[in-house]
Design a protein around this motif. Structure first.
Motif, PDB file in Angstrom:
ATOM      1  N   ASP A   1     -17.517 -18.377 -28.453  1.00 33.58           N
ATOM      2  CA  ASP A   1     -18.887 -18.741 -29.070  1.00 33.58           C
ATOM      3  C   ASP A   1     -18.970 -20.559 -29.209  1.00 33.58           C
ATOM      4  O   ASP A   1     -19.680 -21.347 -28.811  1.00 33.58           O
ATOM      5  CB  ASP A   1     -19.817 -18.506 -29.863  1.00 33.58           C
ATOM      6  CG  ASP A   1     -20.131 -16.953 -29.297  1.00 33.58           C
ATOM      7  OD1 ASP A   1     -20.285 -16.800 -27.974  1.00 33.58           O
ATOM      8  OD2 ASP A   1     -20.717 -15.768 -30.409  1.00 33.58           O
TER       9      ASP A   1
ATOM     10  N   ASN B   1     -27.332 -15.391 -23.617  1.00 31.00           N
ATOM     11  CA  ASN B   1     -27.605 -16.379 -23.958  1.00 31.00           C
ATOM     12  C   ASN B   1     -26.489 -17.856 -23.546  1.00 31.00           C
ATOM     13  O   ASN B   1     -25.956 -18.908 -24.497  1.00 31.00           O
ATOM     14  CB  ASN B   1     -27.190 -16.618 -25.099  1.00 31.00           C
ATOM     15  CG  ASN B   1     -27.232 -17.709 -26.446  1.00 31.00           C
ATOM     16  OD1 ASN B   1     -28.839 -17.892 -26.088  1.00 31.00           O
ATOM     17  ND2 ASN B   1     -27.232 -17.263 -27.196  1.00 31.00           N
TER      18      ASN B   1
ATOM     19  N   GLU C   1     -29.045 -16.398 -18.715  1.00 28.97           N
ATOM     20  CA  GLU C   1     -30.113 -16.539 -20.022  1.00 28.97           C
ATOM     21  C   GLU C   1     -29.915 -15.252 -20.778  1.00 28.97           C
ATOM     22  O   GLU C   1     -29.944 -15.193 -22.089  1.00 28.97           O
ATOM     23  CB  GLU C   1     -31.930 -16.162 -19.917  1.00 28.97           C
ATOM     24  CG  GLU C   1     -32.659 -16.647 -20.219  1.00 28.97           C
ATOM     25  CD  GLU C   1     -34.258 -16.279 -19.881  1.00 28.97           C
ATOM     26  OE1 GLU C   1     -35.631 -16.310 -20.345  1.00 28.97           O
ATOM     27  OE2 GLU C   1     -34.429 -17.253 -18.602  1.00 28.97           O
TER      28      GLU C   1
END
Length: 711
Positions: free
Chosen positions: A439, A120, A117
């Protein structure tokens, strides 16, 4: 161990325990009793760890062997008898066993929801957890080959005549297309795909290997009693039995596959194990371009055009034109072979159920590597470690510069170019970072389709995702700059290191910094013999026969004078001849000295540079701290070895390994020499080794007074 441009090269680094020692000895402030007690506990823990690790190193050794006669057996002779059992289809190797250390970390990371968390990646971790839990619950021993999900996929890409019988239509079958589909799941059929580690990251190809658990060659399946024949027959029989075929039908299918293999191998034998002969054979036989490569790009690469409509020269048109004729004569057998190759890709290949969890950990660790790397790096790669490794790289670079300055066979013009190249090298410790691409790759994981009630479907999805991630740069090269780095450099959580020709840099990945490569408590003699050697290995790749064709800016340029280049080739030839004399008795083949020469040159250079760096390191300690007992402190408890003998033992034990016959065949034509001969070749061409272990001229490890040497 690896290099990037035409290939990767692997290496490693080591820390600076001498800084810790110096700080401890020079700290004179008053301490409380509690402080002193804590320090004593730390010292006791350190001593206990060193005793324990020294005992482990000792347990690997065979003291009945003279190190001057067979240093590998002396260093590693008992390794295979004392290592913990693991599930491994490939060889076991002391260095590569670090993957199991990292798997234990992966298991803990799977439960780190709060860490995910904070970084992310919660959604991505949930996907990994779902697949992992599904894997734990699934039947993986034996593979449920008849699962409808597998059979449906096989039928969609080419069919399975052994199972489908008359409903299989040979007129609709295309062996090349089915092989192209297999690459989408990481299965090797009759297309052996790899990806160039440079823009535009297009695929390239080698001649395909044939067989399942054991690569087949003309002589190792000459009869049904060979290990290659037996292992492959057992694998196929296991899959075919799952479909309740009769024994006669099973035997018929297996005989058909072997018949196809024999004819395909007769074609491959024309290359004498050397893919580079492809273009010569294509020209000699007046072969035109093989017509089906466009199919492959449509099926495997979404129709990507890397060549603006032209046909690249690296395809082996002669091989595929001739293989097409062979496949036409064995169409049904080829379809059966490829169908079972897909099953083999989905198979955990477990020998015992106790390895089930380990298998599930490794499959998520390697397939979802960018996710676990994101979780691994913050807590397992600190600034202190980075500083230690950077210092080791600095020491090795000093050593390399001295080698270049003192290489009497280089003329001044070439020497200056070489020194300029070394000065331009860039070290990257831990991993390379590209947040934007990372990402995007992580976001791909969110889109993975899983089926909680059907593990086979989930596994198919995961395998396809893994290949999609691997191909990402190539599939999107049009949106990238030409200096984009290979995806491999983004994953610090891997047991690897690289030299990258295209930007003249070395990469020491965080995942390799575990025993038997590195531990911050080790004596410096051991750290320089392991990590230091591996760093030197990577540095030397900048000056091997491939790396020497690139200048300090990563540009292909001949910066050698004709005179120096002639001597360089002569010295490199010494390594080719030396290693080509090693016979592998288990398969009656010799090491391919020409194919392995760059790795062998890098091993030799890395070992010399590391020892020189270690010796210089001791001088620095004695000057800065007057540690006259430093050499004694660089011994390992329980091992009656001098520091420099320990240095070489550390090097040798990196390559302790356990091979079965099939593994020799698997590695025979690789760029790296098979582990045992890698050790023997390096030390038998190292004059310092002969001096440290007092090996006389004429002994196996010092066959003659003059040894091979480039750097």
């Amino acid at each position: 161990m690896c290099s990037i441009s035409n290939r990767f090269r692997v290496s490693l680094s080591t820390g600076r325990i001498y800084i810790l020692i110096f700080v401890f000895l020079s700290s004179c402030e008053a301490r409380t009793i509690g402080d002193e007690s804590q320090e004593n506990a730390i010292i006791d823990d350190t001593a206990e760890y060193l005793r324990s690790y020294g005992a482990k190193m000792k347990s690997y050794m065979n003291f009945s062997v003279d190190p001057c006669e067979d240093f590998y057996e002396y260093a590693c002779g008992n390794w295979k008898n004392v290592i913990p059992p693991r599930q491994s289809v490939n060889k076991r190797n002391n260095l590569l066993d670090i993957i199991y250390t990292i798997a234990e970390v992966t298991e803990s990371l799977l439960s780190r929801s709060q860490l995910a968390e904070a970084l992310n990646v919660s959604a991505e971790l949930l996907v990994a957890q779902r697949f992992y839990n599904s894997c734990l619950k699934a039947q993986v021993l034996p593979l449920p080959a008849a699962d409808p999900a597998y059979l449906s996929l096989i039928r969609s890409i080419g069919g399975f005549p052994a199972v489908d019988g008359d409903s299989w239509n040979s007129s609709n079958f295309n062996w090349f297309n089915m092989s192209a589909h297999l690459t989408n799941y990481g299965a090797q059929g009759l297309i052996k795909e790899d990806i160039l580690p440079q823009y535009p990251f297009n695929p390239y190809f080698k001649l395909p290997d044939l067989g399942y658990d054991h690569f087949v060659h003309t002589d190792n399946i000459a009869n049904s009693s060979t290990r290659a024949y037996i292992l492959n027959e057992e694998r196929m029989r296991g899959y075919l039995k799952a479909f309740n075929l009769t024994e006669d039908k099973i035997s018929q299918v297996i005989v058909g596959v072997f018949d196809f293999w024999r004819e395909a191998l007769a074609l491959k034998d024309k290359f004498n194990g050397d893919d580079s002969q492809c273009q010569d054979l294509t020209i000699q036989n007046n072969v035109t371009v093989f017509s089906q490569w466009n199919n492959y790009y449509e099926i495997a690469w979404n129709g990507m055009d890397f060549y603006n409509g032209s046909v690249p020269s690296e395809y082996c048109d002669f091989y595929y034109t001739e293989l097409d004729k062979v496949c036409d004569r064995h169409m049904e057998a080829v379809a059966n072979y490829l169908a079972m190759m897909l099953l083999y890709r989905m198979d955990a290949k477990l020998k015992e159920e106790k390895y089930h969890k380990e298998h599930c950990l490794l499959i998520v660790q390697f397939t979802l590597s960018h996710l676990f790397n994101k979780l691994y790096m913050p807590e397992n790669f600190s600034e202190d470690i980075h500083s230690d490794i950077f210092s080791m790289v600095t020491e090795l670079r000093k050593s390399l510069r001295e080698v270049l300055r003192n290489a009497e066979w280089l003329d001044n013009e070439t020497r200056q170019e070489a020194l300029l190249k070394e000065a331009s090298m860039t070290p990257v410790i831990g991993s390379y970072k590209n947040a934007a691409i990372t990402d995007v790759l992580l976001n791909q994981i969110r889109n993975l389709t899983l089926f909680d009630d059907n593990y086979a479907k989930s596994l198919i999805s995961l395998r396809k995702l893994g290949i999609s991630l691997r191909r990402y740069n190539g599939l999107h090269f049009e949106d990238m700059s030409e200096d984009t780095k290979p995806l491999e450099l983004l994953v610090g959580m891997q047991v690897n290191a690289f030299y990258y020709n295209l930007d003249n840099s070395i990469y020491v990945m965080a995942g390799i910094l575990h025993p038997p490569v590195y531990h911050h408590l080790w004596p410096n003699s051991l750290k320089f013999g392991t990590l230091g050697y591996l760093i030197g290995h990577e540095l030397t790749h900048g000056f091997d026969t491939s790396g020497s064709g690139f200048d300090g800016s990563g540009i292909i340029r001949n910066w050698w004078t004709e005179k120096s280049n002639a001597v360089f080739k002569e010295r490199a030839r010494c390594y080719v001849d030396h290693y080509s004399r090693y016979l592998i008795p288990e398969i009656n083949r010799n090491i391919n000295g020409n194919e392995t020469k760059d790795e062998n040159i890098a091993d030799a250079g890395g070992l010399r540079e590391a020892l020189a760096a270690y010796r210089n390191h001791l001088k620095q300690i004695q000057i800065s701290a007057d540690e006259t007992l430093a050499p004694q402190s660089d011994q390992m408890p329980g091992l009656d070895l001098s520091p420099e003998q320990l240095f070489f033992l550390g090097f040798g034990q990196l390559w302790c390994s356990s091979f079965k016959e099939e593994h020799y065949w698997e590695e025979l034509n690789e760029k790296h020499t098979i582990d045992k001969y890698r050790v023997l070749g390096a030390v038998s061409n190292n004059d310092d080794f002969a001096e440290v272990y007092n090996c006389p001229v004429g002994s196996a490890m010092r066959p003659k007074a003059e040894s091979c040497r480039v750097w």
